[in-house]
Scaffold this motif. Structure first.
Motif: not given
Length: 176
Positions: A43-44, A49-58
């Motif tokens: 992503g970017s 200056g913020r980026a969020t990644v959701t729905r990640l596996p632990a």
């Protein structure tokens, strides 16, 4: 579909060495030991200056951040807990530059002399070389901040400390 595990979330904040947000920085997350159907996530950053990644596996992942004018940051370990948000601040250090001028003993520019930039501190890789132009000048750009020796044939090495975002003018005197 019923999920048996809670998903994790990763929030990145990317700033430069002056504390300014880096907009448009490219982010990449590699989940270690990930199932083959889970792609590497990229992503970017936004204007803040913020980026969020959701729905990640632990689990554990490695974060990499890159932007024009900065060395790549990473791998940065990201330990993702089920149902939790992991926040990571990333500081990108600006490249520096060196303008070298090769002169003879009288101070006249010398053309065609091979100039080499070599790191003198542990942990900095790479050696760069250029041939001085007709004006006796050469420019080293995108230099990772640190300590270097700038040298040429028949010249004593010149120590240079490259600071983030700065351009350093250095004269190399050839000894006849």
């Amino acid at each position: 579909e019923h999920r048996l595990t809670q998903e994790a979330r990763l929030e990145l904040r990317v700033v430069d060495d002056l504390g300014r947000p880096v907009a448009g920085a490219r982010t990449r997350l590699s989940i270690l030991g990930r199932p083959s159907e889970l792609p590497e996530l990229a992503g970017s950053t936004d204007a803040l200056g913020r980026a969020t990644v959701t729905r990640l596996p632990a689990g554990r992942g490695d974060v990499y951040v890159s932007a024009k004018g900065y060395p790549i940051a990473g791998p940065i370990a990201a330990h993702l807990q089920p149902g939790a948000t992991r926040s990571i601040d990333v500081e990108l250090i600006r490249f520096g530059s060196i303008k070298a001028l090769v002169v003879d003993q009288r101070g006249m520019p010398m053309q065609g002399v091979r100039v080499e930039l070599r790191p003198t501190q542990p942990g900095v890789d790479g050696r760069l070389g250029f041939t001085a132009a007709d004006s006796g000048r050469c420019l080293f750009t995108d230099v990772v901040p640190g300590q270097y020796a700038l040298s040429a044939d028949r010249a004593n090495p010149v120590p240079v400390e490259v600071a983030p975002g700065e351009v350093h003018d250095v004269t190399i005197k050839i000894v006849e």
